[in-house]
Design a protein around this motif. Sequence first.
Motif, PDB file in Angstrom:
ATOM      1  N   LEU A 132     -22.293  36.865  -3.597  1.00  0.00           N
ATOM      2  CA  LEU A 132     -21.951  37.377  -2.664  1.00  0.00           C
ATOM      3  C   LEU A 132     -24.003  38.308  -2.848  1.00  0.00           C
ATOM      4  O   LEU A 132     -24.490  38.076  -1.608  1.00  0.00           O
ATOM      5  N   GLY A 133     -24.781  38.110  -3.392  1.00  0.00           N
ATOM      6  CA  GLY A 133     -26.138  38.862  -3.529  1.00  0.00           C
ATOM      7  C   GLY A 133     -26.870  37.317  -4.205  1.00  0.00           C
ATOM      8  O   GLY A 133     -27.481  37.053  -4.779  1.00  0.00           O
ATOM      9  N   SER A 134     -26.530  35.978  -3.472  1.00  0.00           N
ATOM     10  CA  SER A 134     -26.816  34.841  -4.056  1.00  0.00           C
ATOM     11  C   SER A 134     -28.505  34.628  -3.815  1.00  0.00           C
ATOM     12  O   SER A 134     -28.975  34.912  -2.651  1.00  0.00           O
ATOM     13  N   THR A 135     -28.683  34.428  -4.953  1.00  0.00           N
ATOM     14  CA  THR A 135     -30.557  34.284  -4.750  1.00  0.00           C
ATOM     15  C   THR A 135     -31.554  32.745  -4.833  1.00  0.00           C
ATOM     16  O   THR A 135     -31.944  32.228  -3.701  1.00  0.00           O
ATOM     17  N   ILE A 136     -30.108  31.991  -5.013  1.00  0.00           N
ATOM     18  CA  ILE A 136     -31.557  30.173  -5.355  1.00  0.00           C
ATOM     19  C   ILE A 136     -29.468  29.904  -5.244  1.00  0.00           C
ATOM     20  O   ILE A 136     -29.828  28.382  -5.541  1.00  0.00           O
ATOM     21  N   ASN A 137     -28.737  30.161  -5.144  1.00  0.00           N
ATOM     22  CA  ASN A 137     -27.350  29.644  -4.911  1.00  0.00           C
ATOM     23  C   ASN A 137     -28.243  28.072  -4.445  1.00  0.00           C
ATOM     24  O   ASN A 137     -28.071  28.493  -2.862  1.00  0.00           O
ATOM     25  N   ALA A 138     -27.113  27.269  -4.393  1.00  0.00           N
ATOM     26  CA  ALA A 138     -27.427  25.725  -3.717  1.00  0.00           C
ATOM     27  C   ALA A 138     -26.477  25.126  -2.571  1.00  0.00           C
ATOM     28  O   ALA A 138     -26.631  24.851  -1.869  1.00  0.00           O
ATOM     29  N   PHE A 139     -25.278  26.118  -3.168  1.00  0.00           N
ATOM     30  CA  PHE A 139     -24.434  25.622  -2.529  1.00  0.00           C
ATOM     31  C   PHE A 139     -23.840  27.071  -0.615  1.00  0.00           C
ATOM     32  O   PHE A 139     -23.131  27.178  -0.363  1.00  0.00           O
ATOM     33  N   SER A 140     -24.972  27.930  -0.937  1.00  0.00           N
ATOM     34  CA  SER A 140     -24.567  29.185   0.242  1.00  0.00           C
ATOM     35  C   SER A 140     -26.255  29.102   0.269  1.00  0.00           C
ATOM     36  O   SER A 140     -26.713  28.654   1.511  1.00  0.00           O
ATOM     37  N   THR A 141     -27.408  30.263  -0.149  1.00  0.00           N
ATOM     38  CA  THR A 141     -28.324  30.207   0.888  1.00  0.00           C
ATOM     39  C   THR A 141     -29.209  29.136   0.517  1.00  0.00           C
ATOM     40  O   THR A 141     -29.644  28.996   1.519  1.00  0.00           O
ATOM     41  N   VAL A 142     -29.092  28.027  -0.132  1.00  0.00           N
ATOM     42  CA  VAL A 142     -30.120  26.294   0.272  1.00  0.00           C
ATOM     43  C   VAL A 142     -29.435  25.676   0.895  1.00  0.00           C
ATOM     44  O   VAL A 142     -30.074  25.809   1.826  1.00  0.00           O
ATOM     45  N   ILE A 143     -28.792  26.112   1.120  1.00  0.00           N
ATOM     46  CA  ILE A 143     -27.883  24.981   2.299  1.00  0.00           C
ATOM     47  C   ILE A 143     -27.876  26.095   3.551  1.00  0.00           C
ATOM     48  O   ILE A 143     -28.446  25.658   4.521  1.00  0.00           O
ATOM     49  N   ALA A 144     -27.703  27.311   3.561  1.00  0.00           N
ATOM     50  CA  ALA A 144     -28.024  28.017   4.579  1.00  0.00           C
ATOM     51  C   ALA A 144     -29.369  28.566   5.478  1.00  0.00           C
ATOM     52  O   ALA A 144     -29.490  28.047   6.330  1.00  0.00           O
ATOM     53  N   ASN A 154     -15.074  48.222 -23.971  1.00  0.00           N
ATOM     54  CA  ASN A 154     -15.827  48.903 -22.581  1.00  0.00           C
ATOM     55  C   ASN A 154     -17.572  47.955 -22.226  1.00  0.00           C
ATOM     56  O   ASN A 154     -17.575  47.898 -21.859  1.00  0.00           O
ATOM     57  N   TRP A 155     -17.621  47.616 -23.093  1.00  0.00           N
ATOM     58  CA  TRP A 155     -18.740  47.032 -23.788  1.00  0.00           C
ATOM     59  C   TRP A 155     -19.090  45.257 -22.845  1.00  0.00           C
ATOM     60  O   TRP A 155     -19.809  45.544 -22.953  1.00  0.00           O
ATOM     61  N   MET A 156     -18.034  45.206 -23.017  1.00  0.00           N
ATOM     62  CA  MET A 156     -17.827  43.786 -22.890  1.00  0.00           C
ATOM     63  C   MET A 156     -17.356  43.236 -21.610  1.00  0.00           C
ATOM     64  O   MET A 156     -17.912  42.818 -20.392  1.00  0.00           O
ATOM     65  N   ILE A 157     -17.370  44.855 -20.580  1.00  0.00           N
ATOM     66  CA  ILE A 157     -17.149  44.508 -19.137  1.00  0.00           C
ATOM     67  C   ILE A 157     -18.038  44.451 -18.257  1.00  0.00           C
ATOM     68  O   ILE A 157     -19.032  43.339 -17.808  1.00  0.00           O
ATOM     69  N   PRO A 158     -19.163  45.131 -18.691  1.00  0.00           N
ATOM     70  CA  PRO A 158     -20.473  45.083 -18.521  1.00  0.00           C
ATOM     71  C   PRO A 158     -21.610  43.636 -18.729  1.00  0.00           C
ATOM     72  O   PRO A 158     -22.178  42.903 -17.717  1.00  0.00           O
ATOM     73  N   PHE A 159     -21.587  43.136 -20.166  1.00  0.00           N
ATOM     74  CA  PHE A 159     -22.070  42.079 -20.617  1.00  0.00           C
ATOM     75  C   PHE A 159     -21.536  41.209 -19.891  1.00  0.00           C
ATOM     76  O   PHE A 159     -22.235  40.440 -19.614  1.00  0.00           O
ATOM     77  N   LEU A 160     -19.948  40.682 -20.251  1.00  0.00           N
ATOM     78  CA  LEU A 160     -19.126  39.726 -19.403  1.00  0.00           C
ATOM     79  C   LEU A 160     -19.492  39.645 -17.699  1.00  0.00           C
ATOM     80  O   LEU A 160     -20.073  38.301 -16.960  1.00  0.00           O
ATOM     81  N   MET A 161     -19.441  40.665 -16.878  1.00  0.00           N
ATOM     82  CA  MET A 161     -20.021  40.695 -16.026  1.00  0.00           C
ATOM     83  C   MET A 161     -21.381  40.020 -15.418  1.00  0.00           C
ATOM     84  O   MET A 161     -21.535  39.618 -14.280  1.00  0.00           O
ATOM     85  N   ALA A 162     -22.859  40.398 -15.837  1.00  0.00           N
ATOM     86  CA  ALA A 162     -23.403  40.133 -15.829  1.00  0.00           C
ATOM     87  C   ALA A 162     -23.899  38.507 -15.906  1.00  0.00           C
ATOM     88  O   ALA A 162     -24.422  38.682 -15.277  1.00  0.00           O
ATOM     89  N   LEU A 163     -22.963  38.084 -16.448  1.00  0.00           N
ATOM     90  CA  LEU A 163     -23.299  36.724 -17.138  1.00  0.00           C
ATOM     91  C   LEU A 163     -22.268  35.628 -15.791  1.00  0.00           C
ATOM     92  O   LEU A 163     -23.180  35.078 -15.767  1.00  0.00           O
ATOM     93  N   PHE A 164     -21.266  36.437 -15.643  1.00  0.00           N
ATOM     94  CA  PHE A 164     -20.202  35.383 -14.487  1.00  0.00           C
ATOM     95  C   PHE A 164     -21.254  35.849 -13.052  1.00  0.00           C
ATOM     96  O   PHE A 164     -21.605  35.068 -12.513  1.00  0.00           O
ATOM     97  N   ALA A 165     -22.234  37.260 -13.011  1.00  0.00           N
ATOM     98  CA  ALA A 165     -23.106  37.083 -11.449  1.00  0.00           C
ATOM     99  C   ALA A 165     -24.449  36.288 -11.625  1.00  0.00           C
ATOM    100  O   ALA A 165     -24.536  35.815 -11.090  1.00  0.00           O
ATOM    101  N   LEU A 166     -24.659  35.664 -13.191  1.00  0.00           N
ATOM    102  CA  LEU A 166     -25.572  35.019 -13.153  1.00  0.00           C
ATOM    103  C   LEU A 166     -24.999  33.470 -12.393  1.00  0.00           C
ATOM    104  O   LEU A 166     -26.364  33.197 -11.596  1.00  0.00           O
ATOM    105  N   GLY A 167     -24.557  33.281 -13.050  1.00  0.00           N
ATOM    106  CA  GLY A 167     -23.387  32.003 -12.683  1.00  0.00           C
ATOM    107  C   GLY A 167     -23.663  31.833 -10.956  1.00  0.00           C
ATOM    108  O   GLY A 167     -23.502  31.184 -10.420  1.00  0.00           O
ATOM    109  N   GLY A 168     -22.789  32.753 -10.595  1.00  0.00           N
ATOM    110  CA  GLY A 168     -22.878  32.991  -9.251  1.00  0.00           C
ATOM    111  C   GLY A 168     -24.016  33.458  -8.101  1.00  0.00           C
ATOM    112  O   GLY A 168     -24.384  32.715  -7.016  1.00  0.00           O
ATOM    113  N   THR A 169     -24.801  34.245  -8.848  1.00  0.00           N
ATOM    114  CA  THR A 169     -26.282  33.558  -7.748  1.00  0.00           C
ATOM    115  C   THR A 169     -27.338  32.708  -7.868  1.00  0.00           C
ATOM    116  O   THR A 169     -28.023  32.854  -6.886  1.00  0.00           O
TER     117      THR A 169
END
Length: 479
Positions: A188-200, A131-146
């Motif tokens: 969704l929570g883009s912080t420095i995402n160049a394709f979302s918040t930076v362009i916007a 079960n610990w795979m879930i939060p760990f992997l979702m944190a990595l993917f969220a880091l890539g997304g934001t």
Amino acid sequence: MATPPDPTQPETVGFRFPSAFTILFALIILVAALTWIIPAGQYARVASEALGKDVPVAGTYALTAANPQGIFDVILAPIAGFYDPDSYAANAIDVSLFVLIIGGFIGVVTATGAIDAGIARAMVRLKGRENWMIPFLMALFALGGTTYGMAEETLAFYMLLIPVMIAAGYDAVVAVAVILLGAGVGVLGSTINAFSTVIASDAAGVTFADGLMLRLIILGLCWLVTVAFVMRYAARVKADPSKSLVFDKKAANEAHFIGGTTLPGTAFTGLQQIVLILFALTFAVMIWGVSSQGWWMAQMSGLFLIAAILIGMIARLGEARLVEAFLNGARDLLGVALIIGLARGIVVVMDAGHITDTILHAAEMSVAGLPEVAFINVIYWIEVGMSFLVPSTSGLAVLSMPILAPVADFAGVQRELVVTAFATGSGIVNLITPTSAVVMGGLAIGRVPYERWLRFIWPLLVALTAVIMAALSAAVFFA
């Protein structure tokens, strides 16, 4: 939540939810019909050197000659969806080709037996702690997304993660959720995402650092809610497999993704370990290239193509077997590649019918004179609606921010809050929209029917929406 069908019982005759292909083609027809009803119109546009695109100018909307889309336009829309250069959404041909090459790459690695043996070894090591795979992997993917808007790149991870999750006692929905929701919440929570918040932010006339703290809070809260939601479902499925939304596909999915070979006793040779190291290195190089070298689909496709050839040579598959494995892997994802082009066809029809700007103009008029808290929440819902029509975050930013951000000045709302409303609105829609290649492609790879994904995710959407609207309202109130 409805009980999934029992695979031991005969299939009943009745209504069956249509496939993704039927849903998308029906949406193309619907949008084409709307071009006969909604007046055609356009904003004047000026070139933006900072954004590298033409942007609409607030207050310049005017009706234009109608261009209703007919039967031949509908027929050609899926074809144009692959390469049409005139729409706000990215072309689909490069994404589709990337998916096919990823399929070939996975096919070659699978032919070496390394994935099956590696999964078996991982399950032994993780026994009791899966079960610990879930939060760990979702944190990595969220880091890539934001940070860099990880989206299409996630398509490369499904064939890697789904077998692991199924072998761990979960189902394909859990694997799809870890990837799609993990990266999606980051966007969704883009912080420095160049394709979302930076362009916007550029389009709104503010810096991307403005409103950063609010977006960090939204990112953290939404990530916690999403992880808890996925872990709760995963625990139920592990305790009772019949609770799975794809329980009727359990045997078929196990045969397709793990083939019954990932038993704890499966041998794990030194050559297979080398193959898995190269396998992991390929993904690491992809992430490095996208995040720091400006790589996109062509470069990533080339990377996976040469990696497939290299792995096949090292594993001594031979020319004939290597080619056969690559083609078989690509064939498995052919339906995914076609779905991506079909989804883009919806946007092609809408843009060709000149109704995109008309919808945006109606949104601009709807927020005039609203109180501050009402204004920012209506902006959020406008971005939600627009995101169904323009699934590209960068495309929607360029389209909507030059129009909606100046309106905030009259409402007494800071422009960076409009940027945050845009990022969250487009981000939440891109977890479910059928016009997104990322959503439909990921579900197709995971063999998760679209209507079951909606049944799975709707309570989470309600919870995330409540968090976002509360955060936006509080930001206005305490500004």
